[in-house]
Design a protein around this motif. Structure first.
Motif, mmCIF file in Angstrom:
data_model
loop_
_atom_site.group_PDB
_atom_site.id
_atom_site.type_symbol
_atom_site.label_atom_id
_atom_site.label_comp_id
_atom_site.label_asym_id
_atom_site.label_seq_id
_atom_site.Cartn_x
_atom_site.Cartn_y
_atom_site.Cartn_z
ATOM 1 N N GLU A 232 1.015 -1.159 -0.029
ATOM 2 C CA GLU A 232 0.011 0.004 -0.033
ATOM 3 C C GLU A 232 1.005 1.192 0.080
ATOM 4 O OE1 GLU A 232 0.547 0.029 4.602
ATOM 5 O OE2 GLU A 232 1.061 -1.163 2.802
ATOM 6 N N ALA A 233 2.016 1.262 0.618
ATOM 7 C CA ALA A 233 3.040 2.167 0.474
ATOM 8 C C ALA A 233 3.629 2.458 -0.928
ATOM 9 C CB ALA A 233 4.156 1.991 1.571
ATOM 10 N N LEU A 234 3.439 1.612 -1.875
ATOM 11 C CA LEU A 234 3.795 1.807 -3.256
ATOM 12 C C LEU A 234 2.867 2.147 -4.165
ATOM 13 C CD1 LEU A 234 6.581 -1.185 -2.989
ATOM 14 C CD2 LEU A 234 7.272 1.043 -3.322
ATOM 15 N N SER A 238 -5.598 -0.263 -4.024
ATOM 16 C CA SER A 238 -6.625 1.031 -4.316
ATOM 17 C C SER A 238 -7.814 0.766 -2.957
ATOM 18 C CB SER A 238 -7.424 0.973 -5.534
ATOM 19 O OG SER A 238 -8.446 1.843 -5.459
ATOM 20 N N PHE A 239 -7.774 1.500 -2.154
ATOM 21 C CA PHE A 239 -8.976 1.454 -1.033
ATOM 22 C C PHE A 239 -10.082 2.316 -1.543
ATOM 23 C CE2 PHE A 239 -4.845 0.673 1.162
ATOM 24 C CZ PHE A 239 -5.110 -0.165 1.869
ATOM 25 N N LYS A 240 -10.052 2.571 -2.815
ATOM 26 C CA LYS A 240 -11.426 3.440 -3.156
ATOM 27 C C LYS A 240 -12.345 2.642 -4.284
ATOM 28 C CE LYS A 240 -9.046 7.858 -2.367
ATOM 29 N NZ LYS A 240 -8.575 9.082 -3.359
ATOM 30 N N LYS A 241 -11.866 1.440 -4.530
ATOM 31 C CA LYS A 241 -12.351 0.674 -5.336
ATOM 32 C C LYS A 241 -13.523 -0.140 -4.782
ATOM 33 C CE LYS A 241 -10.675 -3.217 -7.386
ATOM 34 N NZ LYS A 241 -9.970 -4.133 -8.227
ATOM 35 N N GLY A 242 -14.109 -0.926 -5.548
ATOM 36 C CA GLY A 242 -15.178 -1.915 -4.955
ATOM 37 C C GLY A 242 -14.538 -3.011 -4.512
ATOM 38 N N CYS A 243 -15.318 -3.975 -4.484
ATOM 39 C CA CYS A 243 -14.936 -5.557 -4.037
ATOM 40 C C CYS A 243 -14.095 -6.091 -4.949
ATOM 41 C CB CYS A 243 -16.181 -6.436 -3.641
ATOM 42 S SG CYS A 243 -17.133 -5.721 -2.319
ATOM 43 N N HIS A 254 -5.738 -2.611 7.267
ATOM 44 C CA HIS A 254 -5.570 -1.318 7.110
ATOM 45 C C HIS A 254 -6.195 -0.376 8.145
ATOM 46 C CE1 HIS A 254 -4.387 2.549 5.424
ATOM 47 N NE2 HIS A 254 -5.549 2.910 5.107
ATOM 48 N N PHE A 255 -7.412 -0.386 8.017
ATOM 49 C CA PHE A 255 -8.100 0.468 8.806
ATOM 50 C C PHE A 255 -8.117 0.253 10.445
ATOM 51 C CE2 PHE A 255 -10.346 1.099 4.455
ATOM 52 C CZ PHE A 255 -9.804 2.258 4.484
ATOM 53 N N GLU A 334 3.438 4.249 4.478
ATOM 54 C CA GLU A 334 2.052 4.887 4.604
ATOM 55 C C GLU A 334 1.390 4.817 3.498
ATOM 56 O OE1 GLU A 334 3.135 9.766 3.889
ATOM 57 O OE2 GLU A 334 3.421 8.850 5.901
ATOM 58 N N ARG A 335 0.072 5.024 3.641
ATOM 59 C CA ARG A 335 -0.729 4.758 2.497
ATOM 60 C C ARG A 335 -0.637 5.642 1.396
ATOM 61 N NH1 ARG A 335 -7.504 4.789 3.019
ATOM 62 N NH2 ARG A 335 -7.853 5.556 0.799
ATOM 63 N N LEU A 336 -0.266 5.155 0.268
ATOM 64 C CA LEU A 336 -0.278 6.011 -1.200
ATOM 65 C C LEU A 336 -1.391 5.313 -2.113
ATOM 66 C CD1 LEU A 336 1.267 8.009 -3.040
ATOM 67 C CD2 LEU A 336 2.651 6.171 -3.569
ATOM 68 N N ASP A 337 -2.204 6.233 -2.147
ATOM 69 C CA ASP A 337 -3.460 5.948 -2.936
ATOM 70 C C ASP A 337 -2.987 5.982 -4.695
ATOM 71 O OD1 ASP A 337 -5.284 5.451 -1.097
ATOM 72 O OD2 ASP A 337 -5.765 7.560 -1.117
ATOM 73 N N PRO A 338 -3.072 4.856 -5.451
ATOM 74 C CA PRO A 338 -2.552 4.842 -6.957
ATOM 75 C C PRO A 338 -3.604 5.793 -7.712
ATOM 76 C CG PRO A 338 -4.097 2.837 -6.260
ATOM 77 C CD PRO A 338 -3.747 3.625 -4.957
ATOM 78 N N GLU A 339 -4.737 6.281 -7.137
ATOM 79 C CA GLU A 339 -5.431 7.313 -7.893
ATOM 80 C C GLU A 339 -4.556 8.745 -7.857
ATOM 81 O OE1 GLU A 339 -8.379 4.369 -6.577
ATOM 82 O OE2 GLU A 339 -6.743 5.266 -5.659
ATOM 83 N N SER A 340 -4.349 8.909 -6.575
ATOM 84 C CA SER A 340 -3.462 10.078 -6.733
ATOM 85 C C SER A 340 -1.880 10.075 -7.044
ATOM 86 C CB SER A 340 -3.163 10.592 -4.998
ATOM 87 O OG SER A 340 -2.309 9.484 -4.486
ATOM 88 N N LEU A 341 -1.518 8.909 -7.164
ATOM 89 C CA LEU A 341 -0.061 8.599 -7.960
ATOM 90 C C LEU A 341 -0.431 8.842 -9.510
ATOM 91 C CD1 LEU A 341 2.717 7.765 -7.606
ATOM 92 C CD2 LEU A 341 2.011 5.428 -7.691
ATOM 93 N N ALA A 342 -1.394 8.252 -9.869
ATOM 94 C CA ALA A 342 -1.896 8.322 -11.521
ATOM 95 C C ALA A 342 -1.845 9.739 -11.564
ATOM 96 C CB ALA A 342 -3.036 7.615 -11.671
ATOM 97 N N ALA A 343 -2.883 10.591 -10.879
ATOM 98 C CA ALA A 343 -3.023 12.043 -11.349
ATOM 99 C C ALA A 343 -1.682 12.922 -11.304
ATOM 100 C CB ALA A 343 -3.812 12.595 -10.171
ATOM 101 N N ARG A 344 -0.974 12.739 -10.371
ATOM 102 C CA ARG A 344 0.332 13.591 -10.204
ATOM 103 C C ARG A 344 1.492 13.199 -10.977
ATOM 104 N NH1 ARG A 344 1.235 11.781 -4.511
ATOM 105 N NH2 ARG A 344 3.202 10.601 -4.419
ATOM 106 N N GLY A 345 1.366 11.897 -11.407
ATOM 107 C CA GLY A 345 2.534 11.113 -12.436
ATOM 108 C C GLY A 345 3.943 11.138 -11.303
#
Length: 345
Positions: A232-234, A238-243, A254-255, A334-345
């Motif tokens: 999750e640190a890499l 994704s903690f924002k996707k569905g099942c 995690h939580f 620490e948690r690094l969301d792939p959504e934010s990683l994709a957005a910022r490159g």
């Protein structure tokens, strides 16, 4: 198909290790550009009109993020949240996805996913007709741009032309991974080796260790939660996707902060390489965890990734009589969301 490796002058030996006679290889990589066949890694293709939907229900990645630019890390888990494989995911074309993982996991994962693929319009294909080449060094990007006619990507992203995909991995030196046909690889190798020195694929593995990047093999499947290798640190979860299979256990760990073991980077005080699974003990002889992987560095000392207990331990730590010194990871745990990683490159 590994015939192309012999054409490079390398020798493919046990445990998918490729050997060259080049001296001082790890030290050479500190200042020069090096080239290596990545025989320890392999590719599984997922193709069909239901490919995205199928993968979305099986993998920890938000599959829509694999858009031909971002190429996220991911993993496949049991219902109990233990990893069957970890991988990098990228999109080759519409309805065509590619998974990079340790070669020993290709058949087990294909067999596992095949149980569910029958209910979707999707095919699974182990691509033994493809070759994987690794370029490492300050001139890797410039060399790749000239030889492949593509703009080198940022880490965990991809670029491509008609018959090649180029991916960038993090590490102490710039690293690029090229995926292309085994037939074309021989010609490409010859051109690259005019400006890059051939080395063992152990050098690429060493850079994985220094990047804090752990790739499971078949002996380690069904043993770890993704968080135990800092996935999750890499940005590998994704903690924002569905099942997806194992999602409930992974999210609960995690939580609720229930991860009792973590991946660490370390160095041993000798040149003996411990086998994966070797016990790590504290000063009182109590087992804290085990070695995940190990390679010799530029100074002839063993560097390791290990999975150990998060509880405070009596120092010093050791492996089979060799003192173990913990080193700093190149990222925050620490948690690094792939959504934010994709957005910022």
């Amino acid at each position: 198909m590994t015939d192309w490796i012999a054409a490079t002058g390398g020798r493919l030996e046990a445990e998918n290790r490729v050997l060259f006679d080049t001296p001082d290889q790890a030290r050479l990589a500190l200042e020069n550009t090096i080239l290596t066949p990545l025989a320890h890694l392999g590719v599984l293709d997922v193709v069909g009109s239901d490919a995205e939907t199928f993968l979305q229900g099986q993998t920890s990645a938000q599959v829509a993020l694999a858009d031909g630019d971002f190429a996220p890390l991911t993993c496949f888990c049991t219902p109990k949240g233990r990893m069957l494989a970890n991988a990098q995911l990228w999109r080759v074309a519409k309805d065509h996805y590619r998974l990079l993982m340790h070669t020993s996991l290709l058949e087990p994962l294909a067999e596992h996913l095949g149980k569910f693929a029958a209910f979707y319009k999707v095919n699974l294909d182990i691509r033994d007709d493809l070759a994987l080449l690794g370029l490492v060094g300050r001139e890797a990007a410039a060399l790749a741009e000239v030889r492949f006619d593509v703009v080198p990507p940022r880490p965990w992203h991809q670029t491509a032309n008609d018959d090649l995909q180029l991916l960038a991995h993090p590490g102490p030196r710039p690293r690029l991974l090229a995926c292309l046909s085994a037939e074309r690889a021989i010609e490409v190798w010859q051109r690259l080796s005019e400006h890059a020195t051939p080395v063992d694929n152990a050098v690429w593995r060493l850079h994985d260790i220094q990047a804090g990047l752990a790739w499971l093999d078949a002996n380690q499947r069904d043993a770890y939660l993704p968080q135990m290798i800092n996935w999750e640190a890499l940005g590998g979860i994704s903690f924002k996707k569905g099942c997806y299979t194992g999602q409930e256990v992974v999210a609960r760990a995690h939580f609720r902060g229930q991860v009792k073991k973590r991946l660490v980077r370390a160095q041993l005080d000798g040149n003996r390489l411990p086998a994966p699974g070797s016990a790590i003990e504290d000063a009182d002889g109590k087992r804290l965890g085990e070695v995940f992987c190990a390679e010799l560095d530029a100074y002839g000392e063993a560097e390791v990734l290990a999975v150990i207990s998060t509880r405070e331990a009596a120092l010093p730590l050791s492996v089979a009589g060799q003192k173990l010194k913990l080193l700093k990871l190149p990222y925050e745990v620490e948690r690094l969301d792939p959504e934010s990683l994709a957005a910022r490159g």
